[in-house]
Scaffold this motif. Structure first.
Motif, short mmCIF file in Angstrom:
data_model
loop_
_atom_site.label_atom_id
_atom_site.label_comp_id
_atom_site.label_asym_id
_atom_site.label_seq_id
_atom_site.Cartn_x
_atom_site.Cartn_y
_atom_site.Cartn_z
N ILE A 127 0.82 -1.21 0.00
CA ILE A 127 0.00 0.00 0.00
C ILE A 127 0.85 1.27 0.00
O ILE A 127 0.59 2.19 -0.79
CB ILE A 127 -0.99 -0.02 1.19
N PRO A 128 1.89 1.38 0.84
CA PRO A 128 2.74 2.60 0.76
C PRO A 128 3.38 2.78 -0.61
O PRO A 128 3.47 3.91 -1.12
CB PRO A 128 3.80 2.35 1.85
N VAL A 129 3.81 1.67 -1.23
CA VAL A 129 4.41 1.76 -2.56
C VAL A 129 3.37 2.22 -3.57
O VAL A 129 3.65 3.07 -4.43
CB VAL A 129 4.99 0.39 -2.97
N ALA A 130 2.17 1.66 -3.48
CA ALA A 130 1.11 2.02 -4.43
C ALA A 130 0.76 3.50 -4.30
O ALA A 130 0.55 4.19 -5.32
CB ALA A 130 -0.12 1.15 -4.18
N ILE A 131 0.70 4.01 -3.07
CA ILE A 131 0.37 5.42 -2.88
C ILE A 131 1.48 6.31 -3.41
O ILE A 131 1.22 7.37 -4.02
CB ILE A 131 0.10 5.69 -1.38
N LEU A 132 2.73 5.89 -3.20
CA LEU A 132 3.85 6.69 -3.72
C LEU A 132 3.82 6.74 -5.24
O LEU A 132 4.13 7.77 -5.85
CB LEU A 132 5.17 6.09 -3.24
N LEU A 133 3.45 5.62 -5.87
CA LEU A 133 3.47 5.56 -7.33
C LEU A 133 2.25 6.23 -7.96
O LEU A 133 2.37 6.94 -8.96
CB LEU A 133 3.56 4.10 -7.78
N TYR A 134 1.06 5.98 -7.40
CA TYR A 134 -0.18 6.40 -8.05
C TYR A 134 -1.07 7.29 -7.20
O TYR A 134 -2.19 7.61 -7.61
CB TYR A 134 -0.98 5.16 -8.48
N GLY A 135 -0.62 7.67 -6.01
CA GLY A 135 -1.46 8.50 -5.17
C GLY A 135 -2.62 7.69 -4.59
O GLY A 135 -2.50 6.49 -4.36
N THR A 136 -3.73 8.37 -4.39
CA THR A 136 -4.90 7.70 -3.82
C THR A 136 -5.95 7.39 -4.88
O THR A 136 -7.13 7.21 -4.56
CB THR A 136 -5.53 8.56 -2.71
N GLY A 137 -5.55 7.32 -6.12
CA GLY A 137 -6.48 7.02 -7.20
C GLY A 137 -6.75 5.53 -7.31
O GLY A 137 -6.18 4.69 -6.60
N THR A 138 -7.62 5.20 -8.25
CA THR A 138 -8.02 3.81 -8.45
C THR A 138 -6.84 2.93 -8.85
O THR A 138 -6.82 1.73 -8.55
CB THR A 138 -9.11 3.74 -9.54
#
Length: 276
Positions: A127-138
């Protein structure tokens, strides 16, 4: 050890089957009714505060009220879109890579350690990696869904490719079948039952990660509504969204099993299920 479900265990508890003289669906209905009754009685008897666990009647009333809102149906559509997109990507990638890697012994030997290293990594840890890469989007939730469900398909397809009859494989080689012909006539018919099992497992995992991503990351969907209800103290609506997530899980499992039976109508496990 990796988890591989053989085609002989495709069905689990057979839908519509019988346990003794009582139909399985009747036993399931009794279990649900008992759970609803317990949830209704526990807060009313004062065993648990209704502030934290409302009676079933209040939860169902909140659910009925939510069903009349456009916001609910929009969120449901967003959840299903994320789930289906992630599942489709995982299925295509898992089948293609599984067949290619499983068919080439050198590739299988080179990638086995990498697969066994990456597969156990919990998707929520990304989740932290996903937020860093794509923000809080889908896209962040989609990354979690694809990562979690991809391994379910890949591992099953790899096992299916390894299950190809060595005699049939040697025969195809002696007749000088092209790689595509071998895959179409030999590898794929053997791996298909495993791939369908992987699809069924991946469908459930994808839904879990979709709701989890919406809840923790805040991407639009049922999970986000659940999180908003929890943070605002709307307990009955929160449980209503939990019920919706559970019903989605049941629907996904029913559809996956129906697709599995229709696709594998020729397989002994499905034919045995129908004749039982």
């Amino acid at each position: 050890m990796r988890r591989v479900v053989s085609p002989a265990a495709l069905s689990g508890v057979r839908p519509g089957g019988r346990t003794g003289a009582v139909p399985a669906w009747a036993l399931g209905a009794c279990g649900v009714a008992t759970l609803l009754l317990v949830v209704e009685l526990v807060p009313r008897l004062g065993l648990v505060s209704a502030r934290y666990l409302p009676p079933t009647s209040q939860i169902l009333a909140a659910l009925a009220e939510r069903l009349g809102r456009a916001e609910f149906w929009t969120a449901l559509g967003q959840t299903l879109t994320t789930w289906f997109t992630g599942l489709a990507i995982s299925l295509v990638a898992g089948v293609v890579l599984g067949v290619v890697i499983g068919s080439v012994p050198l590739l299988r030997a080179v990638t086995v350690s990498t697969i066994e290293f990456l597969r156990p990594v919990p998707s929520v840890a990304l989740i932290p990696v996903a937020i860093l890469l794509y923000g809080t989007g889908t896209a962040s939730t989609l990354l979690l869904v694809v990562y979690a469900s991809f391994w379910q398909v890949l591992v099953q397809v790899l096992a299916g490719v390894q299950d190809v009859d060595p005699v049939a494989s040697d025969t195809a080689r002696s007749y000088r079948f092209s790689p595509l012909t071998r895959v179409r006539t030999l590898v794929w018919p053997t791996a298909l039952p495993y791939a369908m099992t992987g699809l069924r497992l991946a469908a459930s995992v994808a839904l879990i990660l979709t709701v989890t991503g919406e809840l923790l990351i805040g991407t639009p969907g049922i999970g986000k509504l659940l999180g908003v209800a929890q943070s605002s103290g709307a307990v009955a609506p929160m449980y209503a969204y939990v019920v919706v997530a559970g019903l989605l899980g049941v629907a996904v499992n029913v559809v996956a099993r129906a697709l599995e039976r229709r696709t594998l109508f020729w397989h002994p496990s499905v034919r045995g299920e129908r004749s039982a």
